[in-house]
Design a protein around this motif. Structure first.
Motif, PDB file in Angstrom:
ATOM      1  N   LYS A  54       0.830  -1.207   0.000  1.00  8.00           N
ATOM      2  CA  LYS A  54       0.000   0.000   0.000  1.00  8.00           C
ATOM      3  C   LYS A  54       0.863   1.255   0.000  1.00  8.00           C
ATOM      4  N   LEU A  55       1.915   1.231   0.801  1.00 10.17           N
ATOM      5  CA  LEU A  55       2.812   2.389   0.855  1.00 10.17           C
ATOM      6  C   LEU A  55       3.478   2.628  -0.495  1.00 10.17           C
ATOM      7  N   ALA A  56       3.875   1.554  -1.156  1.00  5.69           N
ATOM      8  CA  ALA A  56       4.502   1.704  -2.474  1.00  5.69           C
ATOM      9  C   ALA A  56       3.517   2.290  -3.473  1.00  5.69           C
ATOM     10  N   GLU A  57       2.262   1.838  -3.409  1.00  7.31           N
ATOM     11  CA  GLU A  57       1.228   2.380  -4.303  1.00  7.31           C
ATOM     12  C   GLU A  57       0.991   3.860  -4.018  1.00  7.31           C
ATOM     13  N   MET A  58       0.936   4.233  -2.726  1.00  7.41           N
ATOM     14  CA  MET A  58       0.736   5.637  -2.367  1.00  7.41           C
ATOM     15  C   MET A  58       1.903   6.495  -2.838  1.00  7.41           C
ATOM     16  N   VAL A  59       3.112   5.993  -2.672  1.00  7.86           N
ATOM     17  CA  VAL A  59       4.284   6.755  -3.109  1.00  7.86           C
ATOM     18  C   VAL A  59       4.254   6.929  -4.625  1.00  7.86           C
ATOM     19  N   THR A  60       3.842   5.891  -5.343  1.00  2.40           N
ATOM     20  CA  THR A  60       3.741   5.993  -6.801  1.00  2.40           C
ATOM     21  C   THR A  60       2.721   7.055  -7.200  1.00  2.40           C
ATOM     22  N   LEU A  61       1.561   7.031  -6.553  1.00  2.64           N
ATOM     23  CA  LEU A  61       0.531   8.037  -6.864  1.00  2.64           C
ATOM     24  C   LEU A  61       0.997   9.445  -6.526  1.00  2.64           C
ATOM     25  N   MET A  62       1.645   9.602  -5.371  1.00  2.00           N
ATOM     26  CA  MET A  62       2.146  10.923  -4.989  1.00  2.00           C
ATOM     27  C   MET A  62       3.225  11.404  -5.953  1.00  2.00           C
ATOM     28  N   THR A  63       4.049  10.490  -6.425  1.00  2.00           N
ATOM     29  CA  THR A  63       5.088  10.858  -7.383  1.00  2.00           C
ATOM     30  C   THR A  63       4.463  11.318  -8.687  1.00  2.00           C
ATOM     31  N   LYS A  64       3.438  10.611  -9.139  1.00  2.00           N
ATOM     32  CA  LYS A  64       2.750  11.008 -10.377  1.00  2.00           C
ATOM     33  C   LYS A  64       2.081  12.371 -10.199  1.00  2.00           C
ATOM     34  N   ALA A  65       1.423  12.572  -9.054  1.00  2.00           N
ATOM     35  CA  ALA A  65       0.775  13.860  -8.800  1.00  2.00           C
ATOM     36  C   ALA A  65       1.808  14.980  -8.745  1.00  2.00           C
ATOM     37  N   TYR A  66       2.937  14.716  -8.129  1.00  2.00           N
ATOM     38  CA  TYR A  66       4.003  15.708  -8.071  1.00  2.00           C
ATOM     39  C   TYR A  66       4.510  16.029  -9.471  1.00  2.00           C
ATOM     40  N   ASP A  67       4.694  15.002 -10.298  1.00  2.00           N
ATOM     41  CA  ASP A  67       5.170  15.227 -11.663  1.00  2.00           C
ATOM     42  C   ASP A  67       4.184  16.078 -12.461  1.00  2.00           C
ATOM     43  N   VAL A  68       2.888  15.794 -12.314  1.00  2.00           N
ATOM     44  CA  VAL A  68       1.865  16.581 -13.015  1.00  2.00           C
ATOM     45  C   VAL A  68       1.882  18.021 -12.519  1.00  2.00           C
ATOM     46  N   ALA A  69       1.914  18.200 -11.207  1.00  2.00           N
ATOM     47  CA  ALA A  69       1.934  19.558 -10.641  1.00  2.00           C
ATOM     48  C   ALA A  69       3.180  20.305 -11.090  1.00  2.00           C
ATOM     49  N   GLN A  70       4.297  19.620 -11.117  1.00  2.00           N
ATOM     50  CA  GLN A  70       5.556  20.248 -11.549  1.00  2.00           C
ATOM     51  C   GLN A  70       5.477  20.655 -13.017  1.00  2.00           C
ATOM     52  N   SER A  71       4.911  19.792 -13.850  1.00  2.00           N
ATOM     53  CA  SER A  71       4.821  20.122 -15.278  1.00  2.00           C
ATOM     54  C   SER A  71       3.855  21.284 -15.506  1.00  2.00           C
ATOM     55  N   LEU A  72       2.756  21.320 -14.717  1.00  2.00           N
ATOM     56  CA  LEU A  72       1.811  22.435 -14.847  1.00  2.00           C
ATOM     57  C   LEU A  72       2.423  23.741 -14.353  1.00  2.00           C
ATOM     58  N   ALA A  73       3.181  23.656 -13.284  1.00  2.00           N
ATOM     59  CA  ALA A  73       3.772  24.864 -12.710  1.00  2.00           C
ATOM     60  C   ALA A  73       4.845  25.454 -13.608  1.00  2.00           C
ATOM     61  N   THR A  74       5.464  24.640 -14.430  1.00  2.00           N
ATOM     62  CA  THR A  74       6.538  25.133 -15.290  1.00  2.00           C
ATOM     63  C   THR A  74       6.081  25.346 -16.730  1.00  2.00           C
ATOM     64  N   ASP A  75       4.804  25.096 -17.023  1.00  2.00           N
ATOM     65  CA  ASP A  75       4.285  25.270 -18.384  1.00  2.00           C
ATOM     66  C   ASP A  75       3.929  26.739 -18.598  1.00  2.00           C
ATOM     67  N   ARG A  76       4.783  27.461 -19.278  1.00  2.00           N
ATOM     68  CA  ARG A  76       4.588  28.903 -19.491  1.00  2.00           C
ATOM     69  C   ARG A  76       3.338  29.187 -20.321  1.00  2.00           C
ATOM     70  N   VAL A  77       3.026  28.329 -21.293  1.00  2.00           N
ATOM     71  CA  VAL A  77       1.847  28.548 -22.130  1.00  2.00           C
ATOM     72  C   VAL A  77       0.584  28.460 -21.274  1.00  2.00           C
ATOM     73  N   LEU A  78       0.503  27.442 -20.429  1.00  2.00           N
ATOM     74  CA  LEU A  78      -0.658  27.284 -19.554  1.00  2.00           C
ATOM     75  C   LEU A  78      -0.787  28.473 -18.601  1.00  2.00           C
ATOM     76  N   ILE A  79       0.323  28.893 -18.034  1.00  2.00           N
ATOM     77  CA  ILE A  79       0.289  30.026 -17.101  1.00  2.00           C
ATOM     78  C   ILE A  79      -0.199  31.288 -17.807  1.00  2.00           C
ATOM     79  N   GLU A  80       0.285  31.532 -19.007  1.00  2.00           N
ATOM     80  CA  GLU A  80      -0.142  32.719 -19.762  1.00  2.00           C
ATOM     81  C   GLU A  80      -1.619  32.620 -20.136  1.00  2.00           C
ATOM     82  N   ASP A  81      -2.089  31.415 -20.511  1.00  2.00           N
ATOM     83  CA  ASP A  81      -3.503  31.236 -20.825  1.00  2.00           C
ATOM     84  C   ASP A  81      -4.381  31.486 -19.606  1.00  2.00           C
ATOM     85  N   LEU A  82      -3.945  30.986 -18.442  1.00  2.00           N
ATOM     86  CA  LEU A  82      -4.711  31.210 -17.217  1.00  2.00           C
ATOM     87  C   LEU A  82      -4.759  32.693 -16.848  1.00  2.00           C
TER      88      LEU A  82
END
Length: 149
Positions: free
Chosen positions: A46-74
């Motif tokens: 269960k812990l490994a699954e949670m860490v995997t999900l948190m890692t994926k969520a972190y990766d998505v958040a990181q990609s959104l936070a660094t996407d200049r096009v998305l930020i400018e559109d928002l």
């Protein structure tokens, strides 16, 4: 044979490491620590699954936070949403300032006939209808509040 300061320091480091290992082993021998470790091992999938999900969520958040096009559109979308509200607020504020200036510069007295004439003004009628509706709503809410208590 006498030891050099470097050998003495190395011996102290080694003995500290051995003491640290013994402390860890002593800790591992405690029943509550063994029980906790057993529970932890049982929950590892269960812990490994949670860490995997948190890692994926972190990766998505990181990609959104660094996407200049998305930020400018928002920023552009938010600006389009806020601009009409901002313009309307500025218009109301400027009208209030202008009305205040006019009221201060006009010193004429409004008599009974002046009030009757004002009652025919559509804006005055609109204001009175709003005031009447507002007072009715407040009375209904107050009546509802007293019934529920």
């Amino acid at each position: 044979m006498s030891e050099t300061p470097a050998q003495n320091s190395a011996n102290e480091t080694n003995s500290a490491a051995v003491r640290g290992e013994l402390d860890v082993l002593d800790q591992l021998m405690k029943p509550e620590v063994q029980k906790s470790l057993t529970e932890l091992v049982e929950q590892l999938p269960k812990l490994a699954e949670m860490v995997t999900l948190m890692t994926k969520a972190y990766d998505v958040a990181q990609s959104l936070a660094t996407d200049r096009v998305l930020i400018e559109d928002l920023k552009g979308g938010l600006g389009e949403f806020v601009k009409p509200i901002q313009d309307k607020a500025k218009g109301i504020a400027s009208a209030a300032i202008e009305a205040s200036d006019r009221a201060q510069s006009d010193s004429t007295t409004i008599g009974l006939f002046g009030l009757l004439k004002m009652l025919k003004d559509p804006q005055v009628q609109k204001m009175f209808r709003f005031a009447q509706a507002f007072l009715e709503v407040m009375a209904e809410r107050q009546k509802g509040d007293t019934e529920t208590k």
